[in-house]
Write a protein that holds these residues in place. Structure first.
Motif, PDB file in Angstrom:
ATOM      1  N   ARG A  38     -24.534   8.417 141.044  1.00 32.93           N
ATOM      2  CA  ARG A  38     -25.295   9.379 139.849  1.00 32.93           C
ATOM      3  C   ARG A  38     -24.762   8.867 138.550  1.00 32.93           C
ATOM      4  O   ARG A  38     -24.021   8.602 138.217  1.00 32.93           O
ATOM      5  CB  ARG A  38     -25.273  10.432 140.476  1.00 32.93           C
ATOM      6  N   ASN A  41     -27.463  12.646 133.913  1.00 38.27           N
ATOM      7  CA  ASN A  41     -27.492  13.223 133.967  1.00 38.27           C
ATOM      8  C   ASN A  41     -28.400  14.313 134.514  1.00 38.27           C
ATOM      9  O   ASN A  41     -29.279  14.543 135.744  1.00 38.27           O
ATOM     10  CB  ASN A  41     -28.650  14.111 133.084  1.00 38.27           C
ATOM     11  N   ASP A  42     -28.567  13.123 136.086  1.00 33.75           N
ATOM     12  CA  ASP A  42     -28.820  13.495 137.880  1.00 33.75           C
ATOM     13  C   ASP A  42     -28.556  14.055 138.319  1.00 33.75           C
ATOM     14  O   ASP A  42     -27.290  14.701 138.573  1.00 33.75           O
ATOM     15  CB  ASP A  42     -28.860  11.593 138.348  1.00 33.75           C
ATOM     16  N   THR A  43     -29.533  15.235 138.549  1.00 33.41           N
ATOM     17  CA  THR A  43     -28.968  16.400 139.474  1.00 33.41           C
ATOM     18  C   THR A  43     -28.966  16.453 140.694  1.00 33.41           C
ATOM     19  O   THR A  43     -29.903  15.138 141.457  1.00 33.41           O
ATOM     20  CB  THR A  43     -30.179  17.400 138.926  1.00 33.41           C
ATOM     21  N   TYR A  44     -28.362  16.921 140.985  1.00 30.18           N
ATOM     22  CA  TYR A  44     -28.410  16.348 143.227  1.00 30.18           C
ATOM     23  C   TYR A  44     -29.770  16.105 143.723  1.00 30.18           C
ATOM     24  O   TYR A  44     -29.930  15.722 144.463  1.00 30.18           O
ATOM     25  CB  TYR A  44     -27.439  17.470 143.926  1.00 30.18           C
ATOM     26  N   LYS A  45     -30.523  17.544 143.581  1.00 26.01           N
ATOM     27  CA  LYS A  45     -31.922  17.483 143.415  1.00 26.01           C
ATOM     28  C   LYS A  45     -32.898  16.650 143.772  1.00 26.01           C
ATOM     29  O   LYS A  45     -34.009  16.320 144.248  1.00 26.01           O
ATOM     30  CB  LYS A  45     -32.779  19.183 143.089  1.00 26.01           C
ATOM     31  N   GLU A  46     -32.737  15.960 141.662  1.00 26.39           N
ATOM     32  CA  GLU A  46     -33.718  15.022 141.648  1.00 26.39           C
ATOM     33  C   GLU A  46     -32.818  13.245 142.345  1.00 26.39           C
ATOM     34  O   GLU A  46     -34.118  12.605 143.398  1.00 26.39           O
ATOM     35  CB  GLU A  46     -33.126  14.634 140.467  1.00 26.39           C
ATOM     36  N   PHE A 116     -20.285  18.917 138.569  1.00 26.32           N
ATOM     37  CA  PHE A 116     -21.072  18.621 139.236  1.00 26.32           C
ATOM     38  C   PHE A 116     -21.379  19.695 140.147  1.00 26.32           C
ATOM     39  O   PHE A 116     -22.422  20.021 140.100  1.00 26.32           O
ATOM     40  CB  PHE A 116     -20.986  17.428 139.971  1.00 26.32           C
ATOM     41  N   GLU A 119     -23.140  22.128 138.269  1.00 29.65           N
ATOM     42  CA  GLU A 119     -24.590  21.947 137.116  1.00 29.65           C
ATOM     43  C   GLU A 119     -25.035  21.983 139.061  1.00 29.65           C
ATOM     44  O   GLU A 119     -26.341  22.162 137.983  1.00 29.65           O
ATOM     45  CB  GLU A 119     -24.258  21.050 136.661  1.00 29.65           C
ATOM     46  N   ASN A 120     -24.739  22.290 139.975  1.00 26.87           N
ATOM     47  CA  ASN A 120     -25.301  21.866 140.983  1.00 26.87           C
ATOM     48  C   ASN A 120     -25.301  22.988 141.486  1.00 26.87           C
ATOM     49  O   ASN A 120     -24.845  22.640 142.784  1.00 26.87           O
ATOM     50  CB  ASN A 120     -26.233  21.113 141.551  1.00 26.87           C
ATOM     51  N   LYS A 121     -25.694  24.442 141.761  1.00 32.11           N
ATOM     52  CA  LYS A 121     -25.415  24.997 142.106  1.00 32.11           C
ATOM     53  C   LYS A 121     -25.302  25.543 144.087  1.00 32.11           C
ATOM     54  O   LYS A 121     -25.066  25.857 144.977  1.00 32.11           O
ATOM     55  CB  LYS A 121     -25.722  26.057 142.291  1.00 32.11           C
ATOM     56  N   GLU A 122     -26.523  24.567 144.684  1.00 33.41           N
ATOM     57  CA  GLU A 122     -26.713  24.644 145.823  1.00 33.41           C
ATOM     58  C   GLU A 122     -25.369  23.776 146.224  1.00 33.41           C
ATOM     59  O   GLU A 122     -25.568  23.493 147.948  1.00 33.41           O
ATOM     60  CB  GLU A 122     -28.646  23.570 146.050  1.00 33.41           C
TER      61      GLU A 122
END
Length: 503
Positions: A38, A41-46, A116, A119-122
Motif C-alpha cells: 500500500r 493514500n491507497d484505501t483498503y477498499k481501492e 490505517f 482511515e478504513n473503518k471496515e
C-alpha cells in the motif's frame, strides 16, 4: 484459511519499483495469501477492488509454478488448480471472496497500522494480525496497548505459536507463563531443581490428539495447548521451552524425524550449569515420555526416565521402543571432519556449499552453551582452532551423566515442597525415593539390566547403596518425619483458623 498480507509503505517512489500485488500459496492446501503493498493514500477498499491487477498477479504465480522445478509434482498440480479456479471466477465473485477474508495481516509501524485502521473503518470488523513475531515481555504488551485505539480486533503471532491469536489470549498466555515462573521462583531452587519442578507441571496432562477434522495447532501451539484440551509431543515441548526460557535457561525445542517413516517427535535440549550439583552439560528432556496416563492416577510422578538425560541415555530409550530417530541436529564426528576441511581466511569461509544444516546446528549449540552465534553466512566469528575447540567441547557436554545421588538430592528438595503443597498427589517417603530411583534410569536402563551387572561384578544392589549414602546417619528419614509432622500441625492450624473466621 485464505489471508491478505498488507505492507504499509509510505514512500512514494517505491510505487514504481515493486509489484503492488503478489499472489502466494497459503499455509494449507488450496489456500492463498494475497500480498499487497500500500502506497501513500491507497484505501483498503481501492486495494481490494483492483480485480484486474489481482488476477494478473494470480496469472504470474501460475506461470511461476509451471517453471519452478523445486515444487513437488502433486503440490504443483494443487496450486495450478487453485490459480485456474480464481482466474476463472467472475470479477464480482472474486471481489466478494476477497472482501469476506477474515484475517488481514499488516506490516508496518504500530502507529501506521493504527492510523490505517482508523482511515478504513471496515477493518474494524476484520481480525488484524500484526505481521511480526512478538515475545512475552511487559514492554511488548504495553507498547501494543498504548499504540492502538482498541485491541479488540488485534491479533498477534507470538513465540511458540504458528497461528495468530487474539491480543486477549496473548495476555492470558503471558499470565500463565508468568504464574508458573513465579511459582517456581518462590523456592530457593538450584537450576536442576527448577527444571525438575517445571517438568512435573508440564507433564501433568494426558496426551491427547485433536479430532481429525481440526487444526493440528490445537495440540501444538503454545496458547492453544495452555488454554485448551489437546496436547501432543510438540505441545509438551513448547510449554517446557517457554517457561524454561523465562527462568533464564538456554533451551531449544528439537524436532527429530524417524529415518524409516513419516513419524516426527519433539523434545527439548537444555544447557544446565548448576554449581550446587557440579553439573555443566547439555541434556535432553522429553515430557511426553513421562506424561500422565489415563486411569493411572498420579503414578507418573514416580518416574523421570526422560528427564535430563545424556545423548546416549535418550538414544537407548529410543532404540528400546524401536524408534530410529535421525539426530543430525547434534554435533558429530562428520561435522568436525567437515569443519576441519574447510578453508577459512581472515574470518571468511572460502569454500562454497557449506551445508546450511551444519551452520544452523553449530549456531544452535553456541547459543545454548555460550549465548553467541559463531557462523554467519560466509564468515566465522572466531579462528578455525577456536571453532573446532568449541565443537569438541559441545560434543563432550552430551555425555556428562547426572550422578544418581545428585538426582536424588534434587528430587528430595523438590518433592518436599510439593508434599507441602499437595500431599495426596506427591507422597513423601523412603519407599517413594526407592521407586523413583528404580524407574528413572540414572543408573541403568532397567532394573533387570542392573541386576545382571551386579551379578557379573559381584556388587550389592546399587539402589540400596545409593539410598544408604543419601540417608547418611538416618538424617533424611528423620527429616521426612519432621516434614510430615509439620504438615499435620499446619493442617490443624489452618482448620482452627477457618473455624475462628466463621465465628
Amino acid at each position: 484459511m485464505n489471508t491478505i498480507t498488507l505492507n504499509i509503505n509510505n514512500e512514494k517512489e517505491y510505487y514504481y519499483v515493486y509489484e503492488k500485488y503478489r499472489f502466494m500459496e497459503g499455509k494449507e492446501d488450496s489456500e492463498f495469501d494475497l500480498k499487497i503493498d500500500r502506497y501513500i493514500n491507497d484505501t483498503y477498499k481501492e486495494l481490494i477492488s483492483s480485480i484486474g491487477d489481482i488476477k494478473e498477479s494470480i496469472y504470474e504465480y501460475y506461470q511461476h509454478i509451471n517453471y519452478d522445478r523445486y515444487i513437488p509434482i502433486d503440490e504443483c498440480e494443487k496450486l495450478r488448480n487453485l490459480c485456474k479456479k480464481l482466474m476463472d471466477m467472475d470479477d464480482n465473485e472474486l471481489k466478494k471472496m476477497l472482501n469476506d477474508i477474515e484475517y488481514i495481516h499488516i506490516s508496518g509501524s504500530y502507529c501506521d497500522i493504527n492510523n490505517f485502521i482508523n482511515e478504513n473503518k471496515e477493518l474494524l470488523n476484520k481480525k488484524i494480525v500484526i505481521d511480526k513475531v512478538v515475545g512475552y515481555s511487559e514492554e511488548e504488551i504495553k507498547e501494543i496497548e498504548d499504540s492502538f485505539d482498541t485491541t479488540e480486533n488485534i491479533y498477534v503471532i507470538s513465540e511458540g505459536n504458528k497461528d495468530a491469536i487474539s491480543f486477549k489470549d496473548y495476555k492470558k498466555t503471558k499470565d500463565i507463563i508468568d504464574n508458573i515462573v513465579k511459582r517456581i521462583k518462590q523456592y530457593d531452587f538450584s537450576p536442576l531443581e527448577q527444571l525438575l519442578y517445571l517438568y512435573d507441571i508440564v507433564r501433568d496432562k494426558i496426551y491427547k490428539v485433536e479430532p481429525e477434522n481440526e487444526s493440528k495447532s490445537l495440540s501444538r501451539d503454545l496458547t492453544k495447548v495452555l488454554l485448551g484440551d489437546y496436547r501432543v509431543c510438540a505441545g509438551y515441548a513448547i510449554i517446557f521451552n517457554a517457561v524454561a526460557e523465562q527462568l533464564g535457561f538456554n533451551t531449544k525445542v528439537i524436532i527429530i524425524n524417524d529415518k524409516y517413516s513419516e513419524y516426527a517427535h519433539a523434545r527439548n535440549i537444555v544447557y544446565i550449569n548448576d554449581k550446587k550439583y557440579k553439573i555443566d552439560g547439555l541434556y535432553h528432556f522429553d515430557a511426553t515420555g513421562d506424561c500422565k496416563r489415563e486411569n493411572m492416577g498420579n503414578s507418573h510422578f514416580t518416574g523421570y526416565k526422560y528427564f535430563a538425560k545424556t545423548k546416549k541415555q535418550i538414544n537407548r530409550y529410543d532404540e528400546y521402543f524401536h524408534r530410529n530417530f535421525d539426530d543430525n541436529y547434534m554435533i558429530n564426528s562428520d561435522v568436525i571432519r567437515r569443519i576441519s576441511s574447510i578453508n577459512i581466511d581472515n574470518g571468511f569461509i572460502l569454500d562454497e556449499g557449506l551445508d546450511f544444516k551444519i551452520i544452523r546446528s553449530i549456531n544452535d549449540h553456541s547459543k545454548l552453551v555460550d549465548g553467541k552465534t559463531i557462523i554467519e553466512a560466509i564468515s566465522v566469528n572466531e579462528s578455525k582452532e577456536e571453532l573446532l575447540s568449541d565443537l569438541n567441547r559441545y560434543m563432550d557436554m552430551y555425555e556428562r551423566p547426572i550422578e544418581p545421588i545428585s538426582f536424588m538430592k534434587a528430587f528430595y528438595t523438590v518433592r518436599k515442597q510439593q508434599y507441602y503443597e499437595d500431599p495426596d498427589r506427591f507422597p513423601f517417603s523412603f519407599d517413594i525415593f526407592l521407586e523413583v530411583l528404580d524407574k528413572s534410569g540414572f543408573i541403568a536402563t532397567s532394573r533387570k539390566e542392573m541386576t545382571l551387572l551386579c551379578s557379573i561384578f559381584n556388587l550389592e544392589d546399587p539402589y540400596s547403596e545409593i539410598l544408604s549414602k543419601f540417608n547418611a546417619d538416618e538424617k533424611i528419614e528423620k527429616d521426612i518425619q519432621c516434614v510430615k509432622l509439620s504438615k499435620v500441625f499446619r493442617k490443624i492450624y489452618e482448620s482452627k483458623k477457618l473455624v475462628d473466621n466463621r465465628k
